[in-house]
Design an enzyme around this catalytic site. Structure first.
Site: not given
Ligand code: EPU
Length: 419
Positions: A22-23, A93, A117, A122-125, A305, A327, A398
């Site tokens: 999926k990812n 997301r 989820c 899960r910020p986007i900063d 995960d 995480i 999902r």
């Molecule tokens: N984070 C920030 N700021 C940002 C982005 C992330 O502080 O701008 C923090 C997050 O809050 C978190 C950490 O960085 O504490 C790691 O989050 P990451 O950004 O790596 O997560 P993601 O990219 O949103 C992907 C997978 C997730 C998986 C995580 C960690 C996708 C679509 N999602 O999420 O998958 O848990 O990496 O490996 O690729 C799932 O499939 O169920 C799922 C949640």
């Protein structure tokens, strides 16, 4: 509305094939915007998140042709719109993955805060700081971010924190940017490496694939091509845990066990009997599981995960285990539901639980809180005595294709019924 009704304790055996990741597929669908040529994506899982991403692409004006259940050809030549649909984005997301390709191709994008989820803040900063480093201007208006640039400019960007989608987004930003980009402290997940290999075969110039420092020389054009989605490592690990808990011999096939090296070590420490091949894993139920300490980590560490299914496994280990979710601060609350089923889990703080095992679990009526927790509850229902009902199974759909059909073939008693 549908729910799963599961009667537990059936012994499971046979082969179960892993779907495409999926990812990985989600990101490649979004990346099709980087080119006006056809992109063919194979081994795409037939799951809700993929359907939402396809709806998002179609909403932008892309042509998405489904060749068969698992294969799509996407052409984004006729995209005219640069605003991401907020209703669809709220479901996913990964909708954030559309931002960079739109910005790189059209110099402008409008998007809402992404959904997905509920497992933490899960910020986007980091994404926003990244876009600024590439020279883009960002405004926030009416719950939308509006980003503009004449042309993205290559830069040196240090991720303050390892982020998977953040790394993927800035790699995509660098592909068509002017000059050279160096990204430091990148996520190293296999899905990212697979994506970079594909980009290089489509004309990109990426060095350091799979490493924490990646260098990218911007190019004028990315071509179309064919991407074969890699096997889903989360499904692989999930099925292995199902085999360890209820299998009398379960063979997980069509997988790449190399992507789960730390996970297999963890299972061996717990006492799970495994035979690991090049593209399969054979698992037999063990009658004596040992407690352990589990700590999630970025790749190649133990993926967050797989933390929920591992926690279910540890409810059956003899003694005290600790699960440390490093995480996400909201990814252990489902343990409350496991306690209702009879588990003995104490939450020390949002990041840590202590599990006293082994405990007998009994079926209850419950709701799936999110994708991976929902799957963990389904596993708990498979080992529980009596009947369990799981609602809100949209969350499970999902990420897992036809899960009831695939588990039924192994011998599980699981039915999808309308509420
Ligand atoms: N984070 C920030 N700021 C940002 C982005 C992330 O502080 O701008 C923090 C997050 O809050 C978190 C950490 O960085 O504490 C790691 O989050 P990451 O950004 O790596 O997560 P993601 O990219 O949103 C992907 C997978 C997730 C998986 C995580 C960690 C996708 C679509 N999602 O999420 O998958 O848990 O990496 O490996 O690729 C799932 O499939 O169920 C799922 C949640």
């Amino acid at each position: 509305m549908e729910k799963f009704v599961i009667c537990g304790k059936n012994p499971l055996s046979g082969e179960i094939a892993v779907a495409g990741a999926k990812n990985s597929a989600l990101k490649l669908l979004a990346a099709s915007i980087l080119t006006v040529e056809d992109c063919r994506i194979t081994n795409v899982p037939d799951i809700e998140d993929i359907q939402v991403m396809i709806d998002l692409l179609r909403d932008l004006g892309a042509k998405v042709e489904q060749k068969n259940r698992h294969e799509y050809i996407i052409n984004t030549k006729d995209i005219k719109k640069i605003e991401i649909n907020p209703v669809l984005a709220a479901k996913l997301r990964s909708s954030i993955m559309l931002v960079t390709p739109l910005l790189a191709r059209f110099g402008e994008v409008k998007f809402p805060y992404p959904g997905g989820c509920v497992i933490g803040k899960r910020p986007i900063d980091i994404f926003l700081d990244g876009f600024k480093a590439f020279g883009a201007e960002i405004k926030e208006e009416n719950n939308f971010f509006h980003i503009k640039t004449k042309r993205l400019k290559g830069c040196r960007f240090v991720f303050p924190w390892i982020t998977v989608t953040g790394t993927e987004s800035l790699i995509m930003a660098a592909l068509l940017a002017e000059g050279k980009t160096t990204l430091i402290n990148c996520a190293e997940e296999p899905e990212i490496a697979a994506m970079c290999d594909y980009f290089n075969s489509s004309g990109a110039r990426i060095k350091g694939i799979g490493n924490s420092t990646i260098e990218i020389e911007g190019v004028k054009k990315i071509s179309g091509g064919t991407f074969n989605t890699i096997p889903d490592r989360i499904e692989t690990g999930t099925f292995a845990i199902i085999g360890a808990l209820c299998g009398t011999g379960v063979k997980v096939v069509n997988c790449n066990p190399e992507h789960l090296a730390v996970f297999w070590e963890q299972l061996k420490k717990i006492g799970v009997k495994l035979d690991i091949g090049k593209d399969f894993v054979y698992i037999k139920k063990s009658n004596s599981l040992k407690p352990t300490e589990v700590r999630t980590h970025e790749y190649p560490g133990l993926t967050t995960d797989l933390q929920p299914p591992l926690t279910v496994l540890l409810t059956q280990a003899n003694g005290l285990s600790l699960v440390h979710e490093t995480i996400y601060e909201g990814r252990l609350f489902y343990t409350d539901i496991l306690n209702k089923m009879g588990a003995n889990i104490i939450m020390c703080d949002p990041h840590r639980v202590v599990i006293q095992g082994p405990t007998k679990l009994s079926g209850v009526t419950m709701e799936s809180p999110d994708l991976r927790a929902g799957m963990a509850l389904l596993i708990a229902a498979l080992i529980a005595s009596g009947k369990s009902e799981i609602g809100n199974i949209y969350q499970i759909d999902r990420g897992y294709e036809n899960i009831e059909g695939r588990l039924t073939r192994l011998g599980a008693n699981i039915k999808r019924v309308s509420k």
